[in-house]
Design a protein around this motif. Structure first.
Motif, PDB file in Angstrom:
ATOM      1  N   GLU A 184       0.820  -1.223   0.000  1.00  0.00           N
ATOM      2  CA  GLU A 184       0.000   0.000   0.000  1.00  0.00           C
ATOM      3  C   GLU A 184       0.852   1.271   0.000  1.00  0.00           C
ATOM      4  N   PRO A 185       1.672   1.434  -1.046  1.00  0.00           N
ATOM      5  CA  PRO A 185       2.603   2.576  -1.041  1.00  0.00           C
ATOM      6  C   PRO A 185       1.927   3.942  -1.129  1.00  0.00           C
ATOM      7  N   THR A 186       0.678   3.997  -1.601  1.00  0.00           N
ATOM      8  CA  THR A 186       0.041   5.317  -1.750  1.00  0.00           C
ATOM      9  C   THR A 186      -1.109   5.546  -0.768  1.00  0.00           C
ATOM     10  N   THR A 187      -1.374   4.556   0.091  1.00  0.00           N
ATOM     11  CA  THR A 187      -2.472   4.731   1.044  1.00  0.00           C
ATOM     12  C   THR A 187      -2.170   5.872   2.008  1.00  0.00           C
ATOM     13  N   GLY A 188      -3.152   6.743   2.205  1.00  0.00           N
ATOM     14  CA  GLY A 188      -2.986   7.851   3.140  1.00  0.00           C
ATOM     15  C   GLY A 188      -2.322   9.071   2.523  1.00  0.00           C
ATOM     16  N   LEU A 189      -1.976   8.990   1.240  1.00  0.00           N
ATOM     17  CA  LEU A 189      -1.368  10.155   0.583  1.00  0.00           C
ATOM     18  C   LEU A 189      -2.409  10.869  -0.268  1.00  0.00           C
ATOM     19  N   ASP A 190      -2.219  12.186  -0.443  1.00  0.00           N
ATOM     20  CA  ASP A 190      -3.146  12.900  -1.327  1.00  0.00           C
ATOM     21  C   ASP A 190      -2.840  12.510  -2.779  1.00  0.00           C
ATOM     22  N   PRO A 191      -3.780  12.825  -3.707  1.00  0.00           N
ATOM     23  CA  PRO A 191      -3.614  12.341  -5.094  1.00  0.00           C
ATOM     24  C   PRO A 191      -2.307  12.780  -5.758  1.00  0.00           C
ATOM     25  N   ILE A 192      -1.837  13.971  -5.442  1.00  0.00           N
ATOM     26  CA  ILE A 192      -0.602  14.448  -6.088  1.00  0.00           C
ATOM     27  C   ILE A 192       0.608  13.666  -5.574  1.00  0.00           C
ATOM     28  N   MET A 193       0.642  13.459  -4.253  1.00  0.00           N
ATOM     29  CA  MET A 193       1.691  12.645  -3.644  1.00  0.00           C
ATOM     30  C   MET A 193       1.651  11.224  -4.192  1.00  0.00           C
ATOM     31  N   SER A 194       0.421  10.684  -4.301  1.00  0.00           N
ATOM     32  CA  SER A 194       0.249   9.322  -4.818  1.00  0.00           C
ATOM     33  C   SER A 194       0.826   9.213  -6.220  1.00  0.00           C
ATOM     34  N   ASP A 195       0.510  10.182  -7.059  1.00  0.00           N
ATOM     35  CA  ASP A 195       1.037  10.171  -8.424  1.00  0.00           C
ATOM     36  C   ASP A 195       2.548  10.179  -8.427  1.00  0.00           C
ATOM     37  N   SER A 196       3.128  10.973  -7.525  1.00  0.00           N
ATOM     38  CA  SER A 196       4.586  11.077  -7.562  1.00  0.00           C
ATOM     39  C   SER A 196       5.230   9.785  -7.042  1.00  0.00           C
ATOM     40  N   ILE A 197       4.561   9.099  -6.122  1.00  0.00           N
ATOM     41  CA  ILE A 197       5.083   7.785  -5.682  1.00  0.00           C
ATOM     42  C   ILE A 197       4.938   6.761  -6.824  1.00  0.00           C
ATOM     43  N   ASP A 198       3.789   6.802  -7.508  1.00  0.00           N
ATOM     44  CA  ASP A 198       3.614   5.919  -8.678  1.00  0.00           C
ATOM     45  C   ASP A 198       4.713   6.141  -9.712  1.00  0.00           C
ATOM     46  N   ASP A 199       4.992   7.411  -9.985  1.00  0.00           N
ATOM     47  CA  ASP A 199       6.038   7.726 -10.967  1.00  0.00           C
ATOM     48  C   ASP A 199       7.388   7.188 -10.509  1.00  0.00           C
ATOM     49  N   LEU A 200       7.625   7.322  -9.211  1.00  0.00           N
ATOM     50  CA  LEU A 200       8.894   6.830  -8.660  1.00  0.00           C
ATOM     51  C   LEU A 200       9.004   5.315  -8.817  1.00  0.00           C
ATOM     52  N   ILE A 201       7.921   4.604  -8.547  1.00  0.00           N
ATOM     53  CA  ILE A 201       7.932   3.140  -8.690  1.00  0.00           C
ATOM     54  C   ILE A 201       8.209   2.762 -10.146  1.00  0.00           C
ATOM     55  N   THR A 207      -2.105  -2.894  -3.406  1.00  0.00           N
ATOM     56  CA  THR A 207      -2.738  -1.570  -3.411  1.00  0.00           C
ATOM     57  C   THR A 207      -4.253  -1.716  -3.515  1.00  0.00           C
ATOM     58  N   HIS A 208      -4.991  -0.720  -3.028  1.00  0.00           N
ATOM     59  CA  HIS A 208      -6.389  -0.692  -3.415  1.00  0.00           C
ATOM     60  C   HIS A 208      -6.687   0.597  -4.180  1.00  0.00           C
ATOM     61  N   ASP A 209      -5.586   1.196  -4.647  1.00  0.00           N
ATOM     62  CA  ASP A 209      -5.682   2.422  -5.421  1.00  0.00           C
ATOM     63  C   ASP A 209      -5.711   2.059  -6.905  1.00  0.00           C
ATOM     64  N   MET A 210      -6.903   2.137  -7.514  1.00  0.00           N
ATOM     65  CA  MET A 210      -7.048   1.683  -8.897  1.00  0.00           C
ATOM     66  C   MET A 210      -6.304   2.580  -9.885  1.00  0.00           C
ATOM     67  N   PHE A 211      -6.093   3.827  -9.529  1.00  0.00           N
ATOM     68  CA  PHE A 211      -5.291   4.694 -10.403  1.00  0.00           C
ATOM     69  C   PHE A 211      -3.850   4.194 -10.436  1.00  0.00           C
ATOM     70  N   SER A 212      -3.358   3.828  -9.252  1.00  0.00           N
ATOM     71  CA  SER A 212      -2.021   3.238  -9.136  1.00  0.00           C
ATOM     72  C   SER A 212      -1.893   2.006 -10.012  1.00  0.00           C
ATOM     73  N   VAL A 213      -2.900   1.146  -9.921  1.00  0.00           N
ATOM     74  CA  VAL A 213      -2.874  -0.112 -10.665  1.00  0.00           C
ATOM     75  C   VAL A 213      -2.691   0.176 -12.146  1.00  0.00           C
ATOM     76  N   LYS A 214      -3.493   1.095 -12.658  1.00  0.00           N
ATOM     77  CA  LYS A 214      -3.452   1.383 -14.085  1.00  0.00           C
ATOM     78  C   LYS A 214      -2.136   2.032 -14.497  1.00  0.00           C
ATOM     79  N   ASN A 215      -1.592   2.834 -13.583  1.00  0.00           N
ATOM     80  CA  ASN A 215      -0.343   3.536 -13.850  1.00  0.00           C
ATOM     81  C   ASN A 215       0.877   2.660 -13.846  1.00  0.00           C
ATOM     82  N   VAL A 216       0.920   1.737 -12.902  1.00  0.00           N
ATOM     83  CA  VAL A 216       2.185   1.100 -12.558  1.00  0.00           C
ATOM     84  C   VAL A 216       2.269  -0.367 -12.974  1.00  0.00           C
TER      85      VAL A 216
END
Ligand SMILES: Nc1ncnc2c1ncn2[C@@H]1O[C@H](COP(=O)(O)OP(=O)(O)O)[C@@H](O)[C@H]1O
Ligand SMILES: [Mg+2]
Length: 242
Positions: free
Chosen positions: A163-180, A195-204
């Motif tokens: 759950e690398p993006t849980t608890g982060l705001d959407p902008i922070m989440s995006d930047s963690i996704d980009d980092l991964i 993850t349960h962040d479906m945006f993350s799933v599609k991104n990464v």
């Protein structure tokens, strides 16, 4: 390659894993999804032998993890980086001390060598020159990055993200996704991302495994998941707000 075969795990009467079968190939970026409490973290912990199965096994590069002796297990664990849920930094320690933990615990490097490795990994996660800060001085997103730098100090070939993006705001989440994504390319690691962040799933992710009732219910690409007409999958996707 990691092969998970007929993995079972219960806690008392709670049957969590009820026959998990899953293969993770080198270079893959696999997302594991499923309802909260369905056993995603429990599954990750079996991969690095932090939990022992009741039945079934995890094979790492052809060897069954639970049949390894301590030295083999130690060597195998070094091949893995684990970003735990919530980053789990020690508040009393500086960023440098937190990041260097996997190295200082085992005394494998000189002080100078450790300082260099820590500086390199902090730069890699976009946090250069933060060695002397304490976790209290960091934002949530920065803490995750420090946790990730710590996961990278042994130069792992497999990185597990819980759950690398849980608890982060959407902008922070995006930047963690980009980092991964960036790390997948830079260090050619194999990634397993819970993850349960479906945006993350599609991104990464290039592959998805969905857990349901203790088993792997679905494996496929993000598009195959999103286009599935299966009612369990549909319900899950709708609930996660995608
Ligand atoms: N060490 C443990 N002892 C007892 N029960 C546990 C333990 N770890 C996890 N569980 C239980 O196993 C189930 C799955 O937990 P977990 O893998 O953390 O779910 P998630 O999919 O949200 O990561 C939950 O019901 C949880 O309470
Ligand atoms: Mg979890």
């Amino acid at each position: 390659m990691i092969e998970i075969v007929d993995l079972h795990k219960s806690f008392g009467k709670n049957l969590v894993l009820r026959g998990i079968n899953l293969t993770i190939r080198e270079g893959e970026s696999l997302a594991i999804i499923g309802k909260s409490g369905c056993g995603k973290s429990v599954l990750l912990k079996h991969i690095v032998a932090l939990l022992k199965p009741d039945k079934g096994y995890v094979k790492f590069e052809g060897r069954i993890i639970n049949e390894m002796n301590n030295k083999e297990l130690y060597e195998t664990r070094k091949r893995f980086g684990f970003l735990f849920q919530g980053a789990a930094l020690f508040d009393s320690m500086t960023v440098e001390e937190n990041v260097s933990l996997p190295l200082t615990e085992n005394n494998v490097e000189s002080k100078e060598a450790i300082a260099k490795i820590v500086a390199d990994k902090l730069a890699l996660v976009g946090l250069p020159n933060t060695q002397k800060l304490k976790p209290a001085e960091l934002s949530g997103g920065m803490k995750k990055r420090v946790g990730l730098a710590r996961a990278l100090v042994t130069n792992p070939s497999y990185i597990l993200y819980d759950e690398p993006t849980t608890g982060l705001d959407p902008i922070m989440s995006d930047s963690i996704d980009d980092l991964i994504k960036d790390l997948n390319q830079k260090i050619m690691a194999t990634s397993i991302i819970v993850t349960h962040d479906m945006f993350s799933v599609k991104n990464v992710a290039d592959k998805i495994a969905m857990m349901h009732e203790g088993k792997i219910y679905f494996t496929g690409t993000p598009d195959e998941l999103l286009n599935s007409t299966d009612s369990v999958i549909q319900k899950f996707i709708q609930r996660t707000g995608f």
